[in-house]
Scaffold this active site. Structure first.
Site: not given
Length: 211
Positions: A51, A61-62, A81, A107, A124
């Protein structure tokens, strides 16, 4: 600390709250032919994913590449999530999707760490690498309720998040503001009668032996 593992442990609780505005959008980026799709993902399966997560402005962010390995989790029991639990169903191995996740399925009003602001829409791009049968879901309430008084304290919630994060190979400081904010946000939304504890009835996570 925007590590996905820590964030997913916290989202056992916080992904169930916030507004109902916006809908999950799923775009299929790469399909798999029917004769080559031997199994589709379903609730309780163990999935292995690559991902990349970005904000609407394109800020990453990741990603699984940042951690040097695919991300594995059990689908449909709150380990990730809600946008993932809903957006990764009926997916074939090798399929790629783009998930545009509104904040209430991510979130929420609190955001996550320094990299995900409050009320953020998350994007994503994901690839399903493997699907396996998953274990029977745990009774999370019972696991958190270490003193067996049928209610959860802030200390029990904090200890659970810390232990689960450490089991994933990460370390967190229980006194860190990010951690205490997560605990407090859980109580804002789960402690409906505001008595300082989360009762079995109030708890929105897995709380039965059979699900």
């Amino acid at each position: 600390m925007a590590k996905l593992t820590y964030l997913c442990i916290a989202c056992f609780f916080v992904a169930l709250v916030a507004s109902e505005e916006g809908e999950l959008k799923i775009d299929v980026l790469q399909t798999v032919e029917d004769d080559k799709c031997t199994r589709k993902s379903k609730r309780l399966d163990m999935l292995s994913m690559h991902y990349v997560g970005t904000l609407e402005d394109g800020t990453k962010f990741d990603s699984s590449a940042d951690h040097g390995q695919p991300f594995s989790f059990q689908l449909g029991i709150g380990q990730v999530i809600k946008g993932w639990d809903q957006g990764l169903l009926d997916m074939c191995i090798g399929e790629k999707r783009k998930l545009t996740i509104p904040s209430h399925l991510g979130y929420g009003d609190q955001g996550a760490g320094e990299k995900i602001p409050p009320k953020s829409t998350l994007i994503f791009e994901v690839e399903l690498l493997d699907v396996q049968d998953g274990p029977k879901p745990e009774n999370i309430f019972k696991k958190i309720d270490t003193d067996e008084d049928n209610k959860l304290s802030r200390e029990e919630i904090s200890d659970f998040i810390v232990k689960q994060t450490e089991q994933s190979g990460q370390k967190i400081d229980p006194s860190a503001k990010e951690h205490t904010d997560v605990v407090e946000n859980i109580f804002v939304h789960e402690d409906k009668d505001k008595d300082g504890h989360i009762s079995h009835d109030e708890f929105s996570g897995p709380k039965h032996e059979e699900l």
